[in-house]
Scaffold this motif. Structure first.
Motif, PDB file in Angstrom:
ATOM      1  N   LEU A   4       0.835  -1.202   0.000  1.00 29.52           N
ATOM      2  CA  LEU A   4       0.000   0.000   0.000  1.00 29.52           C
ATOM      3  C   LEU A   4       0.864   1.244   0.000  1.00 29.52           C
ATOM      4  O   LEU A   4       0.601   2.209  -0.726  1.00 29.52           O
ATOM      5  N   LEU A   5       1.961   1.235   0.789  1.00 31.30           N
ATOM      6  CA  LEU A   5       2.842   2.389   0.829  1.00 31.30           C
ATOM      7  C   LEU A   5       3.583   2.549  -0.494  1.00 31.30           C
ATOM      8  O   LEU A   5       3.791   3.668  -0.974  1.00 31.30           O
ATOM      9  N   ILE A   6       3.993   1.429  -1.111  1.00 31.73           N
ATOM     10  CA  ILE A   6       4.636   1.504  -2.430  1.00 31.73           C
ATOM     11  C   ILE A   6       3.700   2.139  -3.439  1.00 31.73           C
ATOM     12  O   ILE A   6       4.080   3.026  -4.205  1.00 31.73           O
ATOM     13  N   LEU A   7       2.427   1.729  -3.430  1.00 29.21           N
ATOM     14  CA  LEU A   7       1.440   2.302  -4.336  1.00 29.21           C
ATOM     15  C   LEU A   7       1.274   3.785  -4.079  1.00 29.21           C
ATOM     16  O   LEU A   7       1.233   4.606  -5.005  1.00 29.21           O
ATOM     17  N   ALA A   8       1.203   4.153  -2.804  1.00 35.36           N
ATOM     18  CA  ALA A   8       1.037   5.567  -2.468  1.00 35.36           C
ATOM     19  C   ALA A   8       2.227   6.382  -2.946  1.00 35.36           C
ATOM     20  O   ALA A   8       2.065   7.470  -3.510  1.00 35.36           O
ATOM     21  N   CYS A   9       3.434   5.869  -2.747  1.00 34.99           N
ATOM     22  CA  CYS A   9       4.618   6.619  -3.159  1.00 34.99           C
ATOM     23  C   CYS A   9       4.698   6.736  -4.671  1.00 34.99           C
ATOM     24  O   CYS A   9       5.139   7.760  -5.204  1.00 34.99           O
ATOM     25  N   CYS A  10       4.273   5.698  -5.384  1.00 34.48           N
ATOM     26  CA  CYS A  10       4.265   5.769  -6.846  1.00 34.48           C
ATOM     27  C   CYS A  10       3.265   6.808  -7.332  1.00 34.48           C
ATOM     28  O   CYS A  10       3.447   7.430  -8.375  1.00 34.48           O
ATOM     29  N   PHE A  11       2.192   6.989  -6.587  1.00 35.97           N
ATOM     30  CA  PHE A  11       1.155   7.936  -6.993  1.00 35.97           C
ATOM     31  C   PHE A  11       1.678   9.360  -6.973  1.00 35.97           C
ATOM     32  O   PHE A  11       1.287  10.192  -7.766  1.00 35.97           O
ATOM     33  N   PHE A  12       2.596   9.656  -6.031  1.00 34.20           N
ATOM     34  CA  PHE A  12       3.056  11.016  -5.841  1.00 34.20           C
ATOM     35  C   PHE A  12       4.307  11.285  -6.670  1.00 34.20           C
ATOM     36  O   PHE A  12       5.361  10.734  -6.412  1.00 34.20           O
ATOM     37  N   THR A  13       4.212  12.135  -7.695  1.00 31.34           N
ATOM     38  CA  THR A  13       5.378  12.611  -8.426  1.00 31.34           C
ATOM     39  C   THR A  13       5.417  14.111  -8.322  1.00 31.34           C
ATOM     40  O   THR A  13       4.551  14.728  -7.719  1.00 31.34           O
ATOM     41  N   PHE A  14       6.402  14.742  -8.922  1.00 29.00           N
ATOM     42  CA  PHE A  14       6.668  16.153  -8.660  1.00 29.00           C
ATOM     43  C   PHE A  14       5.655  17.068  -9.325  1.00 29.00           C
ATOM     44  O   PHE A  14       5.428  16.986 -10.518  1.00 29.00           O
ATOM     45  N   PRO A  15       5.023  17.989  -8.576  1.00 31.78           N
ATOM     46  CA  PRO A  15       4.077  18.918  -9.161  1.00 31.78           C
ATOM     47  C   PRO A  15       4.764  20.169  -9.680  1.00 31.78           C
ATOM     48  O   PRO A  15       5.894  20.464  -9.324  1.00 31.78           O
ATOM     49  N   SER A  16       4.062  20.932 -10.514  1.00 35.09           N
ATOM     50  CA  SER A  16       4.592  22.192 -11.023  1.00 35.09           C
ATOM     51  C   SER A  16       4.315  23.290 -10.017  1.00 35.09           C
ATOM     52  O   SER A  16       3.216  23.841  -9.973  1.00 35.09           O
ATOM     53  N   LEU A  17       5.337  23.602  -9.199  1.00 37.75           N
ATOM     54  CA  LEU A  17       5.177  24.640  -8.198  1.00 37.75           C
ATOM     55  C   LEU A  17       5.736  25.978  -8.681  1.00 37.75           C
ATOM     56  O   LEU A  17       5.594  26.993  -8.028  1.00 37.75           O
ATOM     57  N   LYS A 328       4.628  13.910  -4.686  1.00 40.84           N
ATOM     58  CA  LYS A 328       5.296  12.834  -3.950  1.00 40.84           C
ATOM     59  C   LYS A 328       5.754  13.296  -2.574  1.00 40.84           C
ATOM     60  O   LYS A 328       5.827  14.500  -2.296  1.00 40.84           O
ATOM     61  N   PRO A 329       6.088  12.370  -1.676  1.00 41.34           N
ATOM     62  CA  PRO A 329       6.474  12.736  -0.317  1.00 41.34           C
ATOM     63  C   PRO A 329       7.635  13.725  -0.250  1.00 41.34           C
ATOM     64  O   PRO A 329       7.641  14.602   0.614  1.00 41.34           O
ATOM     65  N   GLU A 330       8.617  13.588  -1.160  1.00 39.08           N
ATOM     66  CA  GLU A 330       9.741  14.515  -1.139  1.00 39.08           C
ATOM     67  C   GLU A 330       9.282  15.956  -1.320  1.00 39.08           C
ATOM     68  O   GLU A 330       9.809  16.885  -0.693  1.00 39.08           O
ATOM     69  N   THR A 331       8.289  16.149  -2.187  1.00 43.86           N
ATOM     70  CA  THR A 331       7.752  17.489  -2.401  1.00 43.86           C
ATOM     71  C   THR A 331       7.100  18.021  -1.142  1.00 43.86           C
ATOM     72  O   THR A 331       7.284  19.193  -0.766  1.00 43.86           O
ATOM     73  N   LEU A 332       6.327  17.179  -0.462  1.00 42.23           N
ATOM     74  CA  LEU A 332       5.648  17.614   0.756  1.00 42.23           C
ATOM     75  C   LEU A 332       6.648  17.858   1.881  1.00 42.23           C
ATOM     76  O   LEU A 332       6.455  18.764   2.697  1.00 42.23           O
ATOM     77  N   ASN A 333       7.731  17.098   1.917  1.00 43.68           N
ATOM     78  CA  ASN A 333       8.780  17.365   2.890  1.00 43.68           C
ATOM     79  C   ASN A 333       9.420  18.729   2.624  1.00 43.68           C
ATOM     80  O   ASN A 333       9.711  19.489   3.556  1.00 43.68           O
ATOM     81  N   GLN A 334       9.632  19.038   1.341  1.00 45.72           N
ATOM     82  CA  GLN A 334      10.181  20.342   0.984  1.00 45.72           C
ATOM     83  C   GLN A 334       9.215  21.461   1.358  1.00 45.72           C
ATOM     84  O   GLN A 334       9.618  22.502   1.891  1.00 45.72           O
ATOM     85  N   GLN A 335       7.934  21.240   1.080  1.00 41.72           N
ATOM     86  CA  GLN A 335       6.917  22.226   1.437  1.00 41.72           C
ATOM     87  C   GLN A 335       6.872  22.437   2.954  1.00 41.72           C
ATOM     88  O   GLN A 335       6.775  23.568   3.440  1.00 41.72           O
ATOM     89  N   ALA A 336       6.934  21.339   3.708  1.00 42.58           N
ATOM     90  CA  ALA A 336       6.892  21.432   5.164  1.00 42.58           C
ATOM     91  C   ALA A 336       8.103  22.193   5.699  1.00 42.58           C
ATOM     92  O   ALA A 336       7.990  22.997   6.633  1.00 42.58           O
ATOM     93  N   SER A 337       9.274  21.932   5.104  1.00 40.24           N
ATOM     94  CA  SER A 337      10.480  22.623   5.534  1.00 40.24           C
ATOM     95  C   SER A 337      10.376  24.118   5.266  1.00 40.24           C
ATOM     96  O   SER A 337      10.698  24.939   6.141  1.00 40.24           O
ATOM     97  N   ALA A 338       9.893  24.486   4.075  1.00 40.59           N
ATOM     98  CA  ALA A 338       9.749  25.902   3.731  1.00 40.59           C
ATOM     99  C   ALA A 338       8.695  26.576   4.599  1.00 40.59           C
ATOM    100  O   ALA A 338       8.900  27.692   5.103  1.00 40.59           O
ATOM    101  N   PHE A 339       7.571  25.903   4.817  1.00 42.06           N
ATOM    102  CA  PHE A 339       6.487  26.473   5.617  1.00 42.06           C
ATOM    103  C   PHE A 339       6.931  26.645   7.074  1.00 42.06           C
ATOM    104  O   PHE A 339       6.572  27.618   7.732  1.00 42.06           O
ATOM    105  N   GLY A 340       7.737  25.703   7.562  1.00 45.21           N
ATOM    106  CA  GLY A 340       8.203  25.773   8.936  1.00 45.21           C
ATOM    107  C   GLY A 340       9.104  26.962   9.221  1.00 45.21           C
ATOM    108  O   GLY A 340       9.299  27.333  10.381  1.00 45.21           O
ATOM    109  N   LYS A 341       9.638  27.578   8.169  1.00 42.02           N
ATOM    110  CA  LYS A 341      10.512  28.740   8.334  1.00 42.02           C
ATOM    111  C   LYS A 341       9.726  30.047   8.321  1.00 42.02           C
ATOM    112  O   LYS A 341      10.302  31.120   8.542  1.00 42.02           O
ATOM    113  N   THR A 342       8.421  29.983   8.063  1.00 44.12           N
ATOM    114  CA  THR A 342       7.595  31.187   8.075  1.00 44.12           C
ATOM    115  C   THR A 342       7.169  31.506   9.488  1.00 44.12           C
ATOM    116  O   THR A 342       7.164  30.659  10.378  1.00 44.12           O
TER     117      THR A 342
END
Length: 343
Positions: A4-17, A328-342
């Motif tokens: 299930l986690l493999i499927l979830a990770c495959c679902f998430f790829t990089f969005p156009s931010l 993907k999770p990497e993108t959300l980790n990046q978003q969380a890191s950036a948001f945490g600095k606000t």
């Protein structure tokens, strides 16, 4: 890693931010609402009519125009559930504030029981700002009882932005106790919530009742209404196992109108109870509750937040909505890191 986690990770790829779009924030001259338009397309509106028990963002649209939020109770759609009439759009409130229930208040509460519920009233728009990269909306409001005594003053600021395939809402809400000490009892229903479109519910073999826009009730399996949702958290939790677990972010993803659709909520390290517990249900309620620790931890933890008169608490959240492309999770980790600095 489970399947299930493999499927979830495959679902998430990089969005156009990149390539952010212009944002217009427009206060209505005819009703109590403020519209947000991104790249010339409706995104959402803050609505606060006198007969509604709280201000909400409703509806919310993805970048491709897909509606993210459930329609009921304001505008029912075919195949939707009609449970929990207090689940309207995107909101912030709590189940027990000095014993008053702000979370569950709605038009469905009988008049002889209304005194047990709180209202968020007297919304006043304090700022609107449009821009080429983002737009801002601020309001003030009162958390009151039924005889208009003010428990809390609320000051909320939204920042809206978007790109070709994404929409983002940053929310900062400060609550200040007024003349009396305010106690947030450690309880299940709170704090930040959104009720989502039927396609983001979980598939199910159970027979459920759905009501169409004309009030006709049909009994069908939940999977028959287009449900395709699943959760994933920063800690790798998935599915129904997300409920009552902590994480810096949680994403709900599925397919709507043949295209990927995901919505993620990101917590902020300055929030009380960080990282938050997720009050994330399979029927479309997606909520973050940092204050309800006793129920989520089976009694191992407890947090009864108390504010003395004049004291404040601030809650900060980011919401990222992605369509057409997958996140993907990497993108959300990046978003969380950036948001945490606000701030």
């Amino acid at each position: 890693m489970n399947k299930l986690l493999i499927l979830a990770c495959c679902f998430f790829t990089f969005p156009s931010l990149a390539q952010t779009k212009s944002v217009k924030v427009i206060e209505s001259k005819t009703d109590k609402s403020v519209a947000v338009v991104i790249d010339g397309k409706p995104f959402t509106s803050l609505i606060f009519p006198d007969n509604m028990e709280k201000p909400v963002l409703y509806p919310i649209n993805a970048a491709n125009g897909s509606i993210v939020t459930r329609g009921f109770p304001l505008k029912s759609r075919d195949g939707e559930r009609t449970d929990h009439p207090h689940h309207v759009g995107y909101w912030l409130n709590y189940e027990s504030v000095n014993g008053l229930d702000f979370w569950n208040n709605s038009f469905a509460i009988p008049a002889d029981r209304k005194d047990k519920f709180g209202w968020i009233r007297n919304v006043r728009i304090t700022e609107t700002k449009s821009g080429t990269k983002s737009g801002e909306l601020s309001y003030s409001a009162n958390w009151e009882n039924q005889v208009n005594d003010i428990l809390l003053k609320e000051e909320t600021r939204f920042v809206f932005s978007g790109s070709k395939d994404t929409r983002t809402i940053d929310r900062v809400t400060t609550l200040t106790a007024q003349k009396d000490t305010v106690r947030f009892k450690d309880i299940k229903d709170g704090m930040l919530g959104i009720r989502l479109t039927k396609e983001l519910e979980f598939p199910s073999d159970k027979v459920e009742e759905f009501t169409d826009s004309h009030g006709t009730i049909t009994k069908i399996p939940a999977s028959g209404n287009g449900a395709s949702g699943n959760y994933l958290t920063s800690e790798g939790k998935t599915g129904v196992g997300v409920w009552a677990t902590r994480g810096t972010w949680c994403a709900l993803f599925g397919i709507k109108e043949g295209k990927p659709l995901s919505i993620a909520i990101i917590d902020h390290p300055k929030n009380p109870g960080y990282p938050t517990y997720w009050h994330a249900r399979e029927y479309g309620l997606f909520a973050a509750n940092p204050l309800g620790q006793e129920v989520f931890s089976n009694g191992r933890e407890k947090l009864n937040l108390t504010l003395k008169p004049g004291e404040s608490v601030t809650f900060r959240y980011r919401m990222l909505i992605t369509t057409n492309e997958e996140v993907k999770p990497e993108t959300l980790n990046q978003q969380a890191s950036a948001f945490g600095k606000t701030n």
